[in-house]
Design a protein around this motif. Structure first.
Motif, mmCIF file in Angstrom:
data_model
loop_
_atom_site.group_PDB
_atom_site.id
_atom_site.type_symbol
_atom_site.label_atom_id
_atom_site.label_comp_id
_atom_site.label_asym_id
_atom_site.label_seq_id
_atom_site.Cartn_x
_atom_site.Cartn_y
_atom_site.Cartn_z
ATOM 1 N N HIS A 194 0.822 -1.211 0.000
ATOM 2 C CA HIS A 194 0.000 0.000 0.000
ATOM 3 C C HIS A 194 0.856 1.262 0.000
ATOM 4 O O HIS A 194 0.455 2.303 -0.551
ATOM 5 N N GLN A 195 2.051 1.170 0.601
ATOM 6 C CA GLN A 195 2.931 2.329 0.653
ATOM 7 C C GLN A 195 3.447 2.713 -0.727
ATOM 8 O O GLN A 195 3.911 3.842 -0.939
ATOM 9 N N ARG A 196 3.353 1.792 -1.670
ATOM 10 C CA ARG A 196 3.899 2.024 -3.009
ATOM 11 C C ARG A 196 2.890 2.661 -3.964
ATOM 12 O O ARG A 196 3.216 2.922 -5.117
ATOM 13 N N HIS A 197 1.676 2.892 -3.515
ATOM 14 C CA HIS A 197 0.626 3.357 -4.423
ATOM 15 C C HIS A 197 1.015 4.609 -5.194
ATOM 16 O O HIS A 197 0.876 4.667 -6.411
ATOM 17 N N GLN A 198 1.479 5.622 -4.487
ATOM 18 C CA GLN A 198 1.764 6.896 -5.146
ATOM 19 C C GLN A 198 2.914 6.772 -6.136
ATOM 20 O O GLN A 198 2.842 7.275 -7.256
ATOM 21 N N GLY A 199 3.970 6.064 -5.718
ATOM 22 C CA GLY A 199 5.150 6.005 -6.565
ATOM 23 C C GLY A 199 5.072 4.993 -7.690
ATOM 24 O O GLY A 199 5.582 5.233 -8.783
ATOM 25 N N GLU A 200 4.421 3.863 -7.443
ATOM 26 C CA GLU A 200 4.485 2.784 -8.419
ATOM 27 C C GLU A 200 3.116 2.290 -8.885
ATOM 28 O O GLU A 200 3.036 1.395 -9.719
ATOM 29 N N GLY A 201 2.054 2.873 -8.348
ATOM 30 C CA GLY A 201 0.726 2.558 -8.848
ATOM 31 C C GLY A 201 0.294 1.121 -8.679
ATOM 32 O O GLY A 201 -0.426 0.569 -9.520
ATOM 33 N N ILE A 202 0.705 0.500 -7.583
ATOM 34 C CA ILE A 202 0.349 -0.903 -7.340
ATOM 35 C C ILE A 202 -1.057 -0.982 -6.746
ATOM 36 O O ILE A 202 -1.369 -0.310 -5.762
ATOM 37 N N GLU A 203 -1.914 -1.806 -7.339
ATOM 38 C CA GLU A 203 -3.249 -2.051 -6.801
ATOM 39 C C GLU A 203 -3.219 -3.353 -5.992
ATOM 40 O O GLU A 203 -2.742 -4.382 -6.477
ATOM 41 N N VAL A 204 -3.720 -3.288 -4.766
ATOM 42 C CA VAL A 204 -3.704 -4.447 -3.871
ATOM 43 C C VAL A 204 -5.130 -4.937 -3.680
ATOM 44 O O VAL A 204 -5.979 -4.207 -3.158
ATOM 45 N N ILE A 205 -5.383 -6.166 -4.100
ATOM 46 C CA ILE A 205 -6.722 -6.753 -3.996
ATOM 47 C C ILE A 205 -6.672 -7.936 -3.036
ATOM 48 O O ILE A 205 -5.897 -8.873 -3.224
ATOM 49 N N GLY A 206 -7.495 -7.869 -2.007
ATOM 50 C CA GLY A 206 -7.582 -8.949 -1.034
ATOM 51 C C GLY A 206 -8.689 -9.927 -1.377
ATOM 52 O O GLY A 206 -9.801 -9.514 -1.705
ATOM 53 N N LEU A 207 -8.385 -11.211 -1.302
ATOM 54 C CA LEU A 207 -9.359 -12.274 -1.513
ATOM 55 C C LEU A 207 -9.606 -12.954 -0.175
ATOM 56 O O LEU A 207 -8.660 -13.350 0.517
ATOM 57 N N THR A 208 -10.883 -13.112 0.191
ATOM 58 C CA THR A 208 -11.188 -13.665 1.501
ATOM 59 C C THR A 208 -12.566 -14.315 1.495
ATOM 60 O O THR A 208 -13.277 -14.297 0.486
ATOM 61 N N SER A 209 -12.948 -14.876 2.620
ATOM 62 C CA SER A 209 -14.275 -15.464 2.774
ATOM 63 C C SER A 209 -15.282 -14.359 3.049
ATOM 64 O O SER A 209 -14.918 -13.268 3.515
ATOM 65 N N PRO A 210 -16.578 -14.601 2.797
ATOM 66 C CA PRO A 210 -17.586 -13.563 3.045
ATOM 67 C C PRO A 210 -17.555 -13.024 4.477
ATOM 68 O O PRO A 210 -17.758 -11.828 4.695
ATOM 69 N N ALA A 211 -17.274 -13.887 5.441
ATOM 70 C CA ALA A 211 -17.295 -13.470 6.839
ATOM 71 C C ALA A 211 -16.211 -12.448 7.177
ATOM 72 O O ALA A 211 -16.346 -11.687 8.139
ATOM 73 N N ASN A 212 -15.134 -12.427 6.387
ATOM 74 C CA ASN A 212 -14.001 -11.565 6.716
ATOM 75 C C ASN A 212 -13.870 -10.336 5.820
ATOM 76 O O ASN A 212 -12.888 -9.595 5.931
ATOM 77 N N VAL A 213 -14.839 -10.120 4.940
ATOM 78 C CA VAL A 213 -14.775 -8.968 4.039
ATOM 79 C C VAL A 213 -14.722 -7.658 4.831
ATOM 80 O O VAL A 213 -13.896 -6.775 4.576
ATOM 81 N N GLY A 214 -15.621 -7.498 5.789
ATOM 82 C CA GLY A 214 -15.684 -6.273 6.577
ATOM 83 C C GLY A 214 -14.393 -5.991 7.314
ATOM 84 O O GLY A 214 -13.919 -4.847 7.349
ATOM 85 N N PHE A 215 -13.810 -7.031 7.913
ATOM 86 C CA PHE A 215 -12.538 -6.860 8.621
ATOM 87 C C PHE A 215 -11.454 -6.377 7.669
ATOM 88 O O PHE A 215 -10.733 -5.421 7.964
ATOM 89 N N CYS A 216 -11.332 -7.037 6.524
ATOM 90 C CA CYS A 216 -10.281 -6.669 5.565
ATOM 91 C C CYS A 216 -10.470 -5.235 5.064
ATOM 92 O O CYS A 216 -9.498 -4.487 4.928
ATOM 93 N N GLU A 217 -11.707 -4.849 4.810
ATOM 94 C CA GLU A 217 -11.971 -3.483 4.340
ATOM 95 C C GLU A 217 -11.628 -2.453 5.413
ATOM 96 O O GLU A 217 -11.156 -1.352 5.108
ATOM 97 N N SER A 218 -11.839 -2.820 6.669
ATOM 98 C CA SER A 218 -11.602 -1.871 7.759
ATOM 99 C C SER A 218 -10.125 -1.537 7.941
ATOM 100 O O SER A 218 -9.787 -0.522 8.542
ATOM 101 N N LEU A 219 -9.240 -2.386 7.430
ATOM 102 C CA LEU A 219 -7.807 -2.175 7.626
ATOM 103 C C LEU A 219 -7.275 -1.015 6.799
ATOM 104 O O LEU A 219 -6.286 -0.374 7.179
ATOM 105 N N GLY A 220 -7.898 -0.763 5.658
ATOM 106 C CA GLY A 220 -7.472 0.358 4.835
ATOM 107 C C GLY A 220 -6.240 0.111 3.990
ATOM 108 O O GLY A 220 -5.708 1.051 3.388
ATOM 109 N N CYS A 221 -5.770 -1.126 3.925
ATOM 110 C CA CYS A 221 -4.566 -1.404 3.135
ATOM 111 C C CYS A 221 -4.880 -2.176 1.851
ATOM 112 O O CYS A 221 -3.966 -2.463 1.063
ATOM 113 N N TYR A 222 -6.139 -2.507 1.622
ATOM 114 C CA TYR A 222 -6.558 -3.147 0.379
ATOM 115 C C TYR A 222 -7.349 -2.138 -0.459
ATOM 116 O O TYR A 222 -8.234 -1.456 0.058
ATOM 117 N N ASP A 223 -7.042 -2.068 -1.741
ATOM 118 C CA ASP A 223 -7.815 -1.202 -2.631
ATOM 119 C C ASP A 223 -9.205 -1.780 -2.870
ATOM 120 O O ASP A 223 -10.180 -1.040 -2.985
#
Length: 374
Positions: A194-223
């Motif tokens: 996530h720290q590389r977004h501005q300089g290198e334009g890396i998109e980070v996509i998290g794959l998870t189970s339905p139960a953990n979607v909210g948790f992963c989104e709350s972290l703020g490190c997945y696009d």
């Protein structure tokens, strides 16, 4: 004195038993430590799943055919010493058995660390044989031992994965797919990427189970966060890299079959233990071969290129930035739950092995017998 250990069947990880043995006398140059606490995460389950292939069982051999001791990370105190350079009472961080105590043979001492020179560990990766002396350890901070036990070894792997990807120009891709996105090593990697977004334009996509979607989104490190069955939301010709923390063969096959511009497939571990030996997992895959990431190799490479001092400086800076975010009182990523005693440790192991529980909960265990007044 005696030592209690949790032993695991190497070929049937759900089968465990507690074993207590009388301690043998120390030899000259050895120290005995009381293992005060250690973390248990899916990373440790990966150690067990790959125990034979990657020699994890060899660090603390049990002497019993078919039974192993899973290595764990945590803190210990020296309770006996026949080594002039290591004092009773000294606190250490390192790689332990799931036990109440352990014996080390310290060598190559510096103010910050020493190496266990036990003969059976000589050919094993050096990174696992180092023990850090808390009084001088640049990564240590008092009051956060639980968080350190839970995240420190995982974050170092995360930091190295990110560095490996950057070192290889992300294999020509700008999209990183991370499975088991709620796992600690995955979100540590996502934090770094996530720290590389501005300089290198890396998109980070998290794959998870339905139960953990909210948790992963709350972290703020997945696009973006997608469930495993939503791969169709991404264009099939997306140039991407797959970083596999799940070890789920069926998922790996699905990703390799869907993405025609998959540039690299990196296998990190196995949080989906039931799928680690799935039929066809890794065989006859479309696209690039799934390649196991081995952190010690990247450590060796970067230490040679940067020098040990610069390697350490970069890692320490990244670690403190990560811990500051994870421990933010307004949005903590992790809460430690403690399990003390043989029965509690056995139950916690079964829970982690099954992959059950809240991703915000970290398990910190202890097998040593506390004084009656404690």
């Amino acid at each position: 004195m005696s030592t209690t250990s949790l032993l695991v069947r190497k070929d049937q990880l759900a089968t465990t038993r507690l074993h207590t043995a009388t301690d043998e006398a120390l030899a000259d140059g050895q120290v005995r430590v009381r293992i005060d606490s250690f973390a248990l995460t899916s990373n440790n389950i990966t150690y067990a799943a790959f125990g034979d292939a990657m020699s994890y069982w060899q660090f603390y051999p049990t002497g019993e055919e078919g039974w192993g001791s899973i290595p764990v990370w945590g803190f210990a105190s020296v309770v006996q010493s026949l080594h002039p350079g290591v004092a009773v009472g000294e606190r250490l961080y390192g790689y332990w058995p799931m036990a109440s105590s352990a014996v080390l043979s310290p060598g190559r001492l510096s103010p910050e660390r020493f190496t266990d020179m036990a003969e059976h560990r000589a050919a094993l990766p050096a990174v696992y044989n180092q023990y850090f002396r808390c009084a001088s350890d640049p990564l240590y901070t008092a009051g956060t031992e639980d968080t350190q036990s839970l995240l420190r070894p995982l974050f170092i792997t995360s930091w190295l994965i990110d560095d490996f990807m950057a070192d290889n120009d992300f294999f020509g891709a700008k999209t990183m797919l991370l499975s088991s996105a709620s796992s600690k090593t995955a979100y540590g990697t996502a934090f770094q990427l996530h720290q590389r977004h501005q300089g290198e334009g890396i998109e980070v996509i998290g794959l998870t189970s339905p139960a953990n979607v909210g948790f992963c989104e709350s972290l703020g490190c997945y696009d973006r966060v997608l469930t495993y069955d939503a791969l169709s939301a991404l264009d099939a010709d997306t140039p991407c890299v797959y970083i596999d923390f799940a070890g789920n063969g069926a998922l790996r096959n699905a990703i390799h079959e869907r993405f025609t511009s998959l540039k690299y497939s990196s296998s990190i571990g196995g949080t989906h233990v039931e799928q680690l030996a799935a039929k066809g997992a890794g065989k006859d895959l479309a696209g690039p071969r799934a390649t196991l990431f081995f952190a010690p190799a990247q450590i060796k490479k970067r230490t040679a290129e940067w020098g040990a001092e610069e390697f350490g400086r970069r890692m320490v800076a990244a670690w403190h930035a990560f811990i500051a975010t994870v421990s933010d009182a307004k949005n903590p990523w992790l809460h430690a739950t403690h399990h003390h005693g043989g029965d509690a440790v056995t139950a916690a192991y079964a829970q982690v092995l099954a992959g059950k529980g809240d991703p915000r909960t970290g398990h910190v265990l202890s097998l040593y017998k506390q004084p009656a007044s404690a």
